[in-house]
Write an enzyme that holds these catalytic residues in place. Structure first.
Site, short mmCIF file in Angstrom:
data_model
loop_
_atom_site.label_atom_id
_atom_site.label_comp_id
_atom_site.label_asym_id
_atom_site.label_seq_id
_atom_site.Cartn_x
_atom_site.Cartn_y
_atom_site.Cartn_z
N ALA A 40 1.58 2.11 27.09
CA ALA A 40 2.43 1.84 28.25
C ALA A 40 1.94 0.61 29.01
O ALA A 40 2.74 -0.19 29.51
CB ALA A 40 2.47 3.06 29.17
N LYS B 132 -5.43 -1.16 -3.51
CA LYS B 132 -4.27 -1.88 -4.05
C LYS B 132 -3.03 -1.36 -3.32
O LYS B 132 -2.46 -0.34 -3.67
CB LYS B 132 -4.13 -1.69 -5.55
N CYS C 64 15.47 -2.58 -41.88
CA CYS C 64 15.80 -2.96 -40.51
C CYS C 64 17.12 -2.30 -40.08
O CYS C 64 18.13 -2.41 -40.78
CB CYS C 64 15.92 -4.48 -40.39
#
Length: 671
Positions: free
Chosen positions: A33, A115, A408
């Site tokens: 205050a 961190k 693939c």
């Protein structure tokens, strides 16, 4: 009776003093205050006498008018990221690497910090006054957030104390305490505003407001963790010493910063912080461990985007359980086949996760994973979700085996796994659409050829429509052809063509990186470019010659040699050059043939120069055969000391290295 100026000065000084006690020392002397009363008194006086308002007045934190957009600030010293470790074994391996790189079995002490899970910022002070602030951005350029940072009460607008450098860049983390985060979300729910997922997002959103008055209402705070630019002054020669000096000048520093004398003490610090984590009152995701000695930091140096002398030791990420619905196989730029688990979506650490990497066939075997299994998911490093383990006790009856492909999944070529390697690869090369896409995305990326506006979706369409097969085909594109793509109007198409034309002018290092040679990152590409100078010399280099380049070992040398030995790769390079891709010819300087007092010498510049810029001085010295280094060592031949030269000058004097001033440098340059 005191003048208005005296009253204002006393009020500002008093308020700064109490801000320092509250935000830095955590030892307030007066109630909130009373602080508010003093602030109101200052505001009233400044309202009556606006001509007497100063930029560093505590009242100037309340925010200026909204900005239309953020401008950019280029970091004079790049803001690097840190490498991560996630367990004790990895940290001890990092500790060993540091010890091995240092000479004479030097003792290493570690400065350990929290961190913080916030937003990295750079704050520049000139003669002790805050003049600018920026986000990390891409490490080279960040956003100008000066107006917003000025509203954060923990950050001093003016440093106090003695021997403050003429230019000092303070780096640290802006973050939002848990209590403030909960209050923001509580208010947002009540008013129908945006609710943030976590304190970091709230901090970032608060700091990047175009209206600083909004930022001023958010209870952001700040801890310093390092320094960037330093001119016209000195700092201690240890990291901890620097942080303590910053604290004396009024910059907040976490009281959890700890000096550790050994790896064992670092681990004890890590576990203590992990234990205290729930009671800190703000979010962290690990600890940061730095070599304390600045001299040892200089010896250790940097890799491409991170220092060798620091590491982030991350805490175990949050974990959740879910089910594996399927396993799919992705093909990367170099043909690597990566299994990806498709999951029943689950929230982990505030993020909805539906995919997780399985890395390779060995990892699937280690886990004993089957499709349909219940698994534990972790966000490793709070970024990449991964499967930690299978909950075997709850395995459903209808699980299916994961079959690793022998061909693939994209082009059908054979999949091969070299003995000793964990990764299986598609052998299709650029006939494989997936490899072609990823190679082209890498080629146009910002740190490679930097083709502005050439996004992933454009590359995907170009490959799928068979418009582009090799990087050289990109430069053959026309605006007319590009307008045939989805969401590609004439204006955007022309912008892409213009960006491709602009990208033709590059550097040798960027070009090498863009080629996507296995194991050749930015730093290695720069080293190869600097060592060989020309494409012809690099193409002709043997594996033995390639290993003479710093940080290039037998594996990287073999990849580079094999790349240039492949006729199809040489053909693509020839096509690129034919399309106009070029870079400046190297300036080859033979110091032995230059008649100059600087020829063949390693020179270090320190302090500020009055007659020319530092960049101009460096360029002139290089022209005269000098090698300009950034730090003083036993290999340094000469130090040029400008005004307010600092620790580099002291070190040169300690090592007995020749020192000259700017006037003598100019005389020698003229000779």
């Amino acid at each position: 009776m005191e003048s208005i100026e005296q009253q204002l000065t006393e009020l500002r000084t008093t308020l700064r003093h109490h801000e320092y006690l509250y935000h830095v020392m955590d030892a307030p002397e007066i109630p909130d205050a009373e602080y508010d009363r003093l602030m109101r008194e200052l505001c009233e006086l400044e309202t009556k006498h606006p001509e007497l308002i100063t930029p560093d007045s505590p009242t100037q934190r309340v925010g200026a008018a909204p900005l239309a957009a953020f401008s950019q600030i280029r970091h004079e010293v790049p803001m690097l990221s840190l490498d991560n470790v996630f367990d004790e074994e990895s940290f001890l391996a990092f500790n060993k690497r540091v010890q091995d790189r240092l000479k004479n079995n030097e003792k290493v002490t570690w400065c350990c910090e929290l961190k913080l899970d916030g937003l990295a910022v750079s704050i520049l002070y000139e003669n002790g006054v805050l003049v600018s602030a920026a986000t990390r951005g891409d490490g080279t350029t960040g956003e100008d957030i000066t107006s917003n940072v000025r509203t954060i009460r923990a950050i001093p607008l003016k440093l106090h104390g003695e021997n403050i450098p003429a230019r000092l860049e303070v780096r640290g983390e802006v973050f939002l305490p848990q209590a403030g985060f909960e209050k923001i979300n509580e208010d947002a729910r009540r008013t129908g505003g945006k609710v943030f997922a976590n304190p970091r997002n709230a901090a970032a959103g608060s700091l990047r407001q175009l209206d600083p008055r909004i930022t001023a209402k958010r209870p952001l705070t700040f801890f310093c963790y390092g320094v960037g630019v330093l001119e016209g002054g000195e700092l201690p020669d240890t990291h901890l010493g620097r942080l303590l000096q910053f604290k004396k000048w009024g910059v907040p520093v976490s009281d959890r910063v700890t000096l550790c004398e050994s790896a064992e003490e670092v681990l004890a610090f890590y576990h203590k912080v992990e234990e205290d984590r729930p009671t800190l009152g703000f979010d962290i995701d690990g600890v940061v461990i730095k070599v304390n000695s600045l001299e040892q930091q200089e010896q250790l140096g940097f890799v491409a985007r991170a220092p060798r002398w620091a590491v982030a030791f991350k805490f175990p990420a949050q974990e959740q359980m879910t089910f594996v619905r399927d396993v799919e196989f992705q093909v990367g730029r170099t043909g690597a086949i990566t299994p990806v688990a498709r999951l029943e979506p689950v929230h982990v650490a505030g993020v909805l996760v539906s995919n997780a990497t399985l890395h390779n066939a060995d990892e699937i075997e280690r886990l004993g994973l089957r499709i349909g299994d219940k698994v534990v998911i972790r966000r490793a490093g709070d970024v990449i979700p991964q499967v930690v383990n299978v909950v075997l006790s709850e395995r459903p009856e209808d699980t299916r085996e994961v079959v690793f492909p022998t061909h693939c999944p994209v082009c059908g070529s054979d999949v091969e796994r070299v003995e000793g390697e964990a990764v299986a690869r598609c052998t299709g090369g650029l006939i494989c659409g997936a490899q072609r896409k990823e190679s082209l995305k890498h080629f146009v990326s910002r740190r490679a050829m930097d083709v502005d506006g050439m996004g992933d979706k454009i590359i995907d369409q170009l490959v799928e429509k068979e418009y582009v097969h090799t990087p050289a085909d990109l430069f053959k594109l026309t605006a007319g052809k590009l307008t045939g793509l989805e969401r590609m109007g004439p204006k955007l198409a022309q912008n892409v063509v213009n960006a491709l034309e602009k990208a033709k002018e590059t550097t040798f290092a960027r070009f090498l990186y863009a080629l996507g040679i296995r194991e050749v990152g930015e730093a290695t590409a720069a080293g190869l470019a600097a060592y060989f100078g020309t494409l012809e010399a690099l193409e002709a280099a043997s594996i033995e010659e390639l290993q003479k380049v710093p940080d290039v070992g037998i594996v990287v040398a073999s990849h580079v040699h094999n790349f240039f030995a492949e006729e199809s790769n040489r053909n693509v390079i020839s096509e690129l050059l034919a399309e106009g891709v070029h870079w400046p010819a190297p300036i080859v300087i033979n110091a032995e043939e230059i008649d100059s007092p600087f020829a063949g010498k390693t020179v270090v510049l320190t302090g500020s120069l009055s007659q020319m810029s530092r960049d101009d001085a460096k360029a002139r010295l290089v022209e005269l055969g000098a090698k300009v280094a950034g730090s003083v060592s036993k290999k340094t031949d000469l130090v040029i000391a400008g005004e307010a030269a600092g620790s580099k000058l002291a070190k040169a004097q300690e090592l007995g290295i020749e020192v000259i001033d700017e006037a003598e440098m100019l005389r020698l340059l003229g000779s």
